[in-house]
Design a protein around this motif. Structure first.
Motif, PDB file in Angstrom:
ATOM      1  N   PRO A 124       0.827  -1.207   0.000  1.00  0.00           N
ATOM      2  CA  PRO A 124       0.000   0.000   0.000  1.00  0.00           C
ATOM      3  C   PRO A 124       0.861   1.256   0.000  1.00  0.00           C
ATOM      4  N   LEU A 125       0.413   2.267  -0.732  1.00  0.00           N
ATOM      5  CA  LEU A 125       1.059   3.560  -0.695  1.00  0.00           C
ATOM      6  C   LEU A 125       0.610   4.293   0.563  1.00  0.00           C
ATOM      7  N   GLU A 126       1.137   5.451   0.808  1.00  0.00           N
ATOM      8  CA  GLU A 126       0.789   6.234   1.984  1.00  0.00           C
ATOM      9  C   GLU A 126       0.453   7.639   1.519  1.00  0.00           C
ATOM     10  N   LEU A 127      -0.732   8.134   1.914  1.00  0.00           N
ATOM     11  CA  LEU A 127      -1.180   9.442   1.448  1.00  0.00           C
ATOM     12  C   LEU A 127      -1.578  10.316   2.627  1.00  0.00           C
ATOM     13  N   PHE A 128      -0.897  11.441   2.779  1.00  0.00           N
ATOM     14  CA  PHE A 128      -1.306  12.464   3.737  1.00  0.00           C
ATOM     15  C   PHE A 128      -2.348  13.332   3.042  1.00  0.00           C
ATOM     16  N   SER A 129      -3.518  13.441   3.652  1.00  0.00           N
ATOM     17  CA  SER A 129      -4.651  14.065   2.986  1.00  0.00           C
ATOM     18  C   SER A 129      -5.663  14.499   4.030  1.00  0.00           C
ATOM     19  N   PHE A 130      -6.558  15.405   3.648  1.00  0.00           N
ATOM     20  CA  PHE A 130      -7.769  15.574   4.453  1.00  0.00           C
ATOM     21  C   PHE A 130      -8.958  15.682   3.520  1.00  0.00           C
ATOM     22  N   GLU A 131     -10.106  15.269   4.004  1.00  0.00           N
ATOM     23  CA  GLU A 131     -11.240  14.969   3.136  1.00  0.00           C
ATOM     24  C   GLU A 131     -11.647  16.135   2.242  1.00  0.00           C
ATOM     25  N   SER A 132     -11.689  17.348   2.773  1.00  0.00           N
ATOM     26  CA  SER A 132     -12.207  18.462   1.983  1.00  0.00           C
ATOM     27  C   SER A 132     -11.149  19.178   1.157  1.00  0.00           C
ATOM     28  N   SER A 133      -9.917  18.711   1.187  1.00  0.00           N
ATOM     29  CA  SER A 133      -8.856  19.366   0.424  1.00  0.00           C
ATOM     30  C   SER A 133      -9.106  19.229  -1.080  1.00  0.00           C
ATOM     31  N   PRO A 134      -9.224  20.342  -1.807  1.00  0.00           N
ATOM     32  CA  PRO A 134      -9.452  20.252  -3.252  1.00  0.00           C
ATOM     33  C   PRO A 134      -8.239  19.732  -3.998  1.00  0.00           C
ATOM     34  N   TYR A 135      -7.087  19.730  -3.359  1.00  0.00           N
ATOM     35  CA  TYR A 135      -5.880  19.209  -3.993  1.00  0.00           C
ATOM     36  C   TYR A 135      -5.714  17.715  -3.720  1.00  0.00           C
ATOM     37  N   SER A 136      -6.184  17.257  -2.565  1.00  0.00           N
ATOM     38  CA  SER A 136      -6.070  15.836  -2.228  1.00  0.00           C
ATOM     39  C   SER A 136      -7.113  14.986  -2.945  1.00  0.00           C
ATOM     40  N   ARG A 137      -8.285  15.558  -3.156  1.00  0.00           N
ATOM     41  CA  ARG A 137      -9.384  14.768  -3.727  1.00  0.00           C
ATOM     42  C   ARG A 137      -9.047  14.158  -5.079  1.00  0.00           C
ATOM     43  N   PRO A 138      -8.463  14.906  -6.033  1.00  0.00           N
ATOM     44  CA  PRO A 138      -8.137  14.279  -7.318  1.00  0.00           C
ATOM     45  C   PRO A 138      -7.156  13.117  -7.186  1.00  0.00           C
ATOM     46  N   VAL A 139      -6.262  13.199  -6.222  1.00  0.00           N
ATOM     47  CA  VAL A 139      -5.322  12.097  -6.007  1.00  0.00           C
ATOM     48  C   VAL A 139      -6.063  10.870  -5.501  1.00  0.00           C
ATOM     49  N   ARG A 140      -6.968  11.045  -4.550  1.00  0.00           N
ATOM     50  CA  ARG A 140      -7.741   9.915  -4.038  1.00  0.00           C
ATOM     51  C   ARG A 140      -8.626   9.325  -5.138  1.00  0.00           C
ATOM     52  N   GLU A 141      -9.177  10.184  -5.978  1.00  0.00           N
ATOM     53  CA  GLU A 141      -9.989   9.691  -7.098  1.00  0.00           C
ATOM     54  C   GLU A 141      -9.164   8.792  -8.010  1.00  0.00           C
ATOM     55  N   LEU A 142      -7.962   9.218  -8.327  1.00  0.00           N
ATOM     56  CA  LEU A 142      -7.124   8.431  -9.224  1.00  0.00           C
ATOM     57  C   LEU A 142      -6.668   7.133  -8.562  1.00  0.00           C
ATOM     58  N   LEU A 143      -6.340   7.179  -7.286  1.00  0.00           N
ATOM     59  CA  LEU A 143      -5.978   5.950  -6.572  1.00  0.00           C
ATOM     60  C   LEU A 143      -7.126   4.950  -6.613  1.00  0.00           C
ATOM     61  N   THR A 144      -8.352   5.458  -6.502  1.00  0.00           N
ATOM     62  CA  THR A 144      -9.527   4.578  -6.583  1.00  0.00           C
ATOM     63  C   THR A 144      -9.644   3.971  -7.971  1.00  0.00           C
ATOM     64  N   GLU A 145      -9.553   4.794  -8.991  1.00  0.00           N
ATOM     65  CA  GLU A 145      -9.708   4.296 -10.360  1.00  0.00           C
ATOM     66  C   GLU A 145      -8.630   3.272 -10.706  1.00  0.00           C
ATOM     67  N   LEU A 146      -7.427   3.467 -10.185  1.00  0.00           N
ATOM     68  CA  LEU A 146      -6.319   2.546 -10.447  1.00  0.00           C
ATOM     69  C   LEU A 146      -6.316   1.344  -9.499  1.00  0.00           C
ATOM     70  N   GLU A 147      -7.231   1.336  -8.543  1.00  0.00           N
ATOM     71  CA  GLU A 147      -7.337   0.255  -7.545  1.00  0.00           C
ATOM     72  C   GLU A 147      -6.027   0.068  -6.764  1.00  0.00           C
ATOM     73  N   ILE A 148      -5.444   1.176  -6.363  1.00  0.00           N
ATOM     74  CA  ILE A 148      -4.198   1.132  -5.613  1.00  0.00           C
ATOM     75  C   ILE A 148      -4.510   1.294  -4.127  1.00  0.00           C
ATOM     76  N   PRO A 149      -4.194   0.313  -3.296  1.00  0.00           N
ATOM     77  CA  PRO A 149      -4.461   0.447  -1.858  1.00  0.00           C
ATOM     78  C   PRO A 149      -3.513   1.476  -1.248  1.00  0.00           C
ATOM     79  N   TYR A 150      -4.006   2.162  -0.234  1.00  0.00           N
ATOM     80  CA  TYR A 150      -3.152   3.168   0.402  1.00  0.00           C
ATOM     81  C   TYR A 150      -3.549   3.366   1.865  1.00  0.00           C
ATOM     82  N   ILE A 151      -2.569   3.793   2.641  1.00  0.00           N
ATOM     83  CA  ILE A 151      -2.811   4.166   4.028  1.00  0.00           C
ATOM     84  C   ILE A 151      -3.177   5.638   4.024  1.00  0.00           C
ATOM     85  N   LEU A 152      -4.378   5.935   4.458  1.00  0.00           N
ATOM     86  CA  LEU A 152      -4.851   7.313   4.509  1.00  0.00           C
ATOM     87  C   LEU A 152      -4.414   7.939   5.825  1.00  0.00           C
ATOM     88  N   ARG A 153      -3.517   8.907   5.749  1.00  0.00           N
ATOM     89  CA  ARG A 153      -3.045   9.649   6.918  1.00  0.00           C
ATOM     90  C   ARG A 153      -3.833  10.952   6.986  1.00  0.00           C
TER      91      ARG A 153
END
Length: 224
Positions: A124-153
């Motif tokens: 799993p990758l590791e992603l520092f993020s917060f839910e409402s961040s407009p910059y983090s959301r596109p990254v989480r969207e792409l991780l979902t589409e690519l089916e890449i597991p990650y640790i959400l920090r």
């Protein structure tokens, strides 16, 4: 660590991620986009239904479907036990607001919903993020589409001095204490308090900036 089988664009999943962020809880995210075959079968084996979100809590042994029940569980065990997921009209309003968050980004198709061809990540990758961040959301969207597991920090802002871009905080509030564990950890790692920040243990790459992160994910894990 909590485990969440999740679809970034799902309004019910978003409600759960908001509470994870609010409570400063980390979680292993297994993306289960529509058409995905990497983790959706596992979720089906666990719960018996193809329904998301699905939370596994190894600390209590619970396996929970239904976002409202998951939220109640999170508040009970990790937050204020007197708080609960909204019900009735407040619940409908919360879901509607969550759906609007995806609808606003659905030009050309809903992002973070459907699987695209990809290479699997061994760890799993590791992603520092917060839910409402407009910059983090596109990254989480792409991780979902690519089916890449990650640790959400989760990197929620816990003080008003943390609001605004990093430049404002560093200039006007340089001595404001950092109260979030993940904010402290990222500051120790990089000297900065900025999201998204991606760590890929499979390649040794660590990086800021959503545009650069997305280009990296497509290059390394996307099938041409």
């Amino acid at each position: 660590m909590l485990v969440l089988y999740d679809i970034e664009a799902c309004p019910y999943c978003r409600l759960v991620r908001e509470v994870l962020c609010e409570l400063d809880l980390d979680a292993v995210i297994y993306p289960c986009p529509v058409g995905g075959m990497r983790f959706r079968p596992d979720a089906l084996d666990i719960s018996g239904v193809s329904q998301f979100p699905l939370l596994l809590d190894p600390n209590t042994g619970d396996q929970i479907l239904e976002s409202a029940d998951i939220i109640d569980h999170l508040y009970k065990h990790y937050g204020n036990a007197r708080r609960h997921s909204p019900r009735g009209l407040r619940r409908k309003l919360a879901v509607t607001g969550s759906m609007a968050a995806s609808a606003a980004r659905s030009v050309g198709g809903v992002r973070g919903l459907k699987a695209v061809p990809s290479y699997a990540a061994k760890q799993p990758l590791e992603l520092f993020s917060f839910e409402s961040s407009p910059y983090s959301r596109p990254v989480r969207e792409l991780l979902t589409e690519l089916e890449i597991p990650y640790i959400l920090r989760n990197f929620a802002k816990s003080r008003w001095q943390e609001m605004g871009p990093p430049l404002v905080r560093s200039r006007w509030f340089p001595d404001a204490p950092i109260t979030s564990p993940n904010r402290q950890r990222l500051r120790e790692l990089t000297g900065r308090s900025q999201v998204p920040y991606l760590i890929d243990p499979n390649t040794g790459v660590s990086m800021f900036e959503s545009v650069d992160i997305m280009a990296y994910l497509k290059d390394v894990y996307g099938r041409k």
